[in-house]
Design a protein around this motif. Structure first.
Motif, PDB file in Angstrom:
ATOM      1  N   PRO A  81       0.828  -1.217   0.000  1.00  0.00           N
ATOM      2  CA  PRO A  81       0.000   0.000   0.000  1.00  0.00           C
ATOM      3  C   PRO A  81       0.857   1.260   0.000  1.00  0.00           C
ATOM      4  N   GLU A  82       0.235   2.358  -0.358  1.00  0.00           N
ATOM      5  CA  GLU A  82       0.913   3.653  -0.345  1.00  0.00           C
ATOM      6  C   GLU A  82       1.089   4.126   1.094  1.00  0.00           C
ATOM      7  N   SER A  83       2.070   5.013   1.307  1.00  0.00           N
ATOM      8  CA  SER A  83       2.313   5.569   2.637  1.00  0.00           C
ATOM      9  C   SER A  83       1.167   6.499   3.030  1.00  0.00           C
ATOM     10  N   PRO A  84       0.517   6.244   4.181  1.00  0.00           N
ATOM     11  CA  PRO A  84      -0.579   7.131   4.610  1.00  0.00           C
ATOM     12  C   PRO A  84      -0.140   8.574   4.797  1.00  0.00           C
ATOM     13  N   ARG A  85       1.057   8.764   5.303  1.00  0.00           N
ATOM     14  CA  ARG A  85       1.525  10.134   5.544  1.00  0.00           C
ATOM     15  C   ARG A  85       1.751  10.876   4.236  1.00  0.00           C
ATOM     16  N   TRP A  86       2.232  10.158   3.237  1.00  0.00           N
ATOM     17  CA  TRP A  86       2.404  10.815   1.940  1.00  0.00           C
ATOM     18  C   TRP A  86       1.041  11.179   1.360  1.00  0.00           C
ATOM     19  N   LEU A  87       0.069  10.284   1.501  1.00  0.00           N
ATOM     20  CA  LEU A  87      -1.283  10.578   1.005  1.00  0.00           C
ATOM     21  C   LEU A  87      -1.863  11.798   1.708  1.00  0.00           C
ATOM     22  N   LEU A  88      -1.573  11.942   2.997  1.00  0.00           N
ATOM     23  CA  LEU A  88      -2.057  13.106   3.742  1.00  0.00           C
ATOM     24  C   LEU A  88      -1.471  14.398   3.194  1.00  0.00           C
ATOM     25  N   THR A  89      -0.176  14.371   2.897  1.00  0.00           N
ATOM     26  CA  THR A  89       0.469  15.575   2.372  1.00  0.00           C
ATOM     27  C   THR A  89      -0.078  15.938   0.988  1.00  0.00           C
ATOM     28  N   GLN A  90      -0.660  14.938   0.291  1.00  0.00           N
ATOM     29  CA  GLN A  90      -1.236  15.189  -1.028  1.00  0.00           C
ATOM     30  C   GLN A  90      -2.731  15.503  -0.959  1.00  0.00           C
ATOM     31  N   GLY A  91      -3.271  15.516   0.267  1.00  0.00           N
ATOM     32  CA  GLY A  91      -4.687  15.818   0.428  1.00  0.00           C
ATOM     33  C   GLY A  91      -5.617  14.663   0.109  1.00  0.00           C
ATOM     34  N   ARG A  92      -5.098  13.465  -0.024  1.00  0.00           N
ATOM     35  CA  ARG A  92      -5.913  12.285  -0.365  1.00  0.00           C
ATOM     36  C   ARG A  92      -6.314  11.589   0.936  1.00  0.00           C
ATOM     37  N   THR A 109       2.382  10.774  25.566  1.00  0.00           N
ATOM     38  CA  THR A 109       1.216   9.905  25.651  1.00  0.00           C
ATOM     39  C   THR A 109       0.259  10.379  26.740  1.00  0.00           C
ATOM     40  N   LEU A 110       0.814  10.843  27.852  1.00  0.00           N
ATOM     41  CA  LEU A 110      -0.023  11.332  28.940  1.00  0.00           C
ATOM     42  C   LEU A 110      -0.741  12.609  28.557  1.00  0.00           C
ATOM     43  N   GLU A 111      -0.076  13.459  27.767  1.00  0.00           N
ATOM     44  CA  GLU A 111      -0.655  14.733  27.394  1.00  0.00           C
ATOM     45  C   GLU A 111      -1.704  14.584  26.306  1.00  0.00           C
ATOM     46  N   THR A 112      -1.650  13.504  25.543  1.00  0.00           N
ATOM     47  CA  THR A 112      -2.551  13.330  24.411  1.00  0.00           C
ATOM     48  C   THR A 112      -3.732  12.474  24.842  1.00  0.00           C
ATOM     49  N   SER A 113      -4.913  13.069  24.943  1.00  0.00           N
ATOM     50  CA  SER A 113      -6.083  12.337  25.400  1.00  0.00           C
ATOM     51  C   SER A 113      -7.054  12.023  24.273  1.00  0.00           C
ATOM     52  N   LYS A 114      -6.960  12.750  23.163  1.00  0.00           N
ATOM     53  CA  LYS A 114      -7.860  12.489  22.046  1.00  0.00           C
ATOM     54  C   LYS A 114      -7.172  12.900  20.760  1.00  0.00           C
ATOM     55  N   PRO A 115      -7.679  12.391  19.608  1.00  0.00           N
ATOM     56  CA  PRO A 115      -7.047  12.728  18.325  1.00  0.00           C
ATOM     57  C   PRO A 115      -7.065  14.225  18.100  1.00  0.00           C
ATOM     58  N   SER A 116      -5.897  14.764  17.774  1.00  0.00           N
ATOM     59  CA  SER A 116      -5.803  16.207  17.540  1.00  0.00           C
ATOM     60  C   SER A 116      -5.141  16.539  16.234  1.00  0.00           C
ATOM     61  N   GLY A 117      -4.826  15.558  15.432  1.00  0.00           N
ATOM     62  CA  GLY A 117      -4.170  15.864  14.167  1.00  0.00           C
ATOM     63  C   GLY A 117      -3.604  14.632  13.527  1.00  0.00           C
ATOM     64  N   VAL A 118      -2.839  14.848  12.508  1.00  0.00           N
ATOM     65  CA  VAL A 118      -2.275  13.742  11.748  1.00  0.00           C
ATOM     66  C   VAL A 118      -1.372  12.879  12.596  1.00  0.00           C
ATOM     67  N   TYR A 119      -0.621  13.482  13.491  1.00  0.00           N
ATOM     68  CA  TYR A 119       0.392  12.751  14.224  1.00  0.00           C
ATOM     69  C   TYR A 119      -0.029  12.485  15.660  1.00  0.00           C
ATOM     70  N   ASN A 120      -1.353  12.302  15.880  1.00  0.00           N
ATOM     71  CA  ASN A 120      -1.792  12.045  17.237  1.00  0.00           C
ATOM     72  C   ASN A 120      -1.507  10.607  17.630  1.00  0.00           C
ATOM     73  N   SER A 121      -1.708  10.319  18.943  1.00  0.00           N
ATOM     74  CA  SER A 121      -1.342   9.010  19.465  1.00  0.00           C
ATOM     75  C   SER A 121      -2.179   7.888  18.866  1.00  0.00           C
ATOM     76  N   SER A 122      -3.471   8.153  18.586  1.00  0.00           N
ATOM     77  CA  SER A 122      -4.324   7.114  18.012  1.00  0.00           C
ATOM     78  C   SER A 122      -3.830   6.702  16.641  1.00  0.00           C
ATOM     79  N   TYR A 123      -3.456   7.718  15.852  1.00  0.00           N
ATOM     80  CA  TYR A 123      -2.953   7.417  14.509  1.00  0.00           C
ATOM     81  C   TYR A 123      -1.673   6.607  14.579  1.00  0.00           C
TER      82      TYR A 123
END
Length: 355
Positions: free
Chosen positions: A49-60, A336-350
């Motif tokens: 598969p394609e890199s998810p992060r690259w797809l994000l930078t391309q808006g896909r 990890t302690l500071e991140t309680s919910k998804p806040s962006g591309v590079y959040n802990s859940s992702y």
């Protein structure tokens, strides 16, 4: 760990080459035996598969969401809702690799990494090429130099997250380089085919005797240790480099580093052939001494790089500049302690889904 285990397949290729080379002495058939299996890689287009992060930078975003969800499912991670689509995605602005050279800290860091890449490639290929000048069966020596990469890679995987990238890379380069430097002693002072003793003074009252039966045997053993060092260093440097560079230039930096390493690969055969131009025993030892000295120097320079183990990795150029400073050096545990919910591309859940 996956990045290092992948390198073991390179070792499998070396074993295949040594075996086929011993059986097929015609160079044309040997080239076919090496090239034909590469046709299989065409199938990767439909498998990987394609890199998810690259797809994000391309808006896909939809494609990235689909891949991340698939990764989470395979890893047994339960996620609720979407991780990307519909979320606020703060995608860092992409930068070019040459932007790194505009900042003193990043520039020096890049030079140290580039030098390490060059030395590792030079040692890795150079020792392999020089092995034919050490005597013994050429194909057997090649096979031995290949198979010792397995314990080198496995030990790297075991120690990488225990003692850290910087310390492990430093030890690997120093031990491998010292072994190659030590080849000068059996070459200069040994006698081919005869047992010999060499005296090393440890202190004023303690001595140790080292016994070797053949010059070629001891030199081969030291060369094997040097090859193990460069093989292990290849596994570490890929991970260490990726973690040191900010996210916005990481892909370009990895490609540039790998490209720079080819200078070491190009220099390797010329250094390995210096024994043809320098006569005597010193000429036979000179290539390995050059490889060993370069490895020790590269290892020492590694001490000027920051550790990345359990650290929050840099994402922007400014993060890269501040990385390694105590006030900016935040552990991944704190993040990890500071991140309680998804806040962006590079959040802990992702990241959890991706891993």
């Amino acid at each position: 760990m996956t990045g290092i285990s992948i390198h073991m397949f390179f070792t499998v290729g070396l074993l295949y080459l040594a075996g086929v080379g011993a059986l097929v002495r015609n160079w044309q058939y040997l080239q076919l035996a090496v090239a034909v299996p590469c046709v299989v890689y065409v199938l990767y287009w439909w498998v990987i598969p394609e890199s998810p992060r690259w797809l994000l930078t391309q808006g896909r975003l939809e494609e990235a969401e689909e891949i991340v969800q698939r990764i989470a499912k395979v890893n047994g991670v339960k996620v609720k809702g979407n991780l990307i689509v519909g979320e606020k995605n703060d995608i860092p602005k992409g930068e070019k690799i040459w932007h790194v050279f505009g900042y003193c800290v990043l520039f020096i860091r890049a030079l140290i990494l580039f030098f390490n890449w060059i030395v590792i490639a030079m040692d890795y290929y150079g020792v392999t090429m020089h092995i034919g000048n050490l005597g013994g069966d050429f194909y057997l020596n090649q096979f031995i130099l290949a198979i010792v990469e397995f314990p080198a890679k496995i030990s790297t995987m075991v120690l990488l997250n225990r003692i850290g990238r910087q310390k492990l890379h430093f030890l690997i380069m120093i031990i491998g380089g010292a072994a190659l430097l030590c080849t000068i002693f059996p070459v200069l002072y040994g006698k081919e085919g005869k047992a010999y003793f060499h005296l090393f003074r440890i202190s004023t009252i303690n001595y140790i005797y080292i016994f070797a039966t053949k010059l070629s045997s001891l030199t081969l053993v030291l060369s094997i240790i040097g090859k193990m060092g460069s093989a292990a260093a290849f596994g570490v440097i890929y991970i260490y480099t990726a973690e040191l560079y900010p996210t916005v230039v990481r892909n370009g930096a990895m490609g540039t580093s790998s490209c720079v390493a080819r200078f070491g690969g190009m220099a390797a055969p010329y250094i390995a052939s210096t024994s043809d131009y320098v006569s005597g025993k010193f000429g036979q030892a000179l290539p390995l001494v050059i490889f060993g000295g370069s490895s020790v120097m590269a290892g020492i320079l590694t001490l000027f790089l920051p550790e990345t183990l359990h650290r929050k990795l840099p994402e922007t150029i400014q993060d890269g500049i501040e990385f390694g400073k105590k006030k900016h050096d935040i552990s991944t545990f704190d993040v990890t302690l500071e991140t309680s919910k998804p806040s962006g591309v590079y959040n802990s859940s992702y990241e959890a889904a991706e891993l």
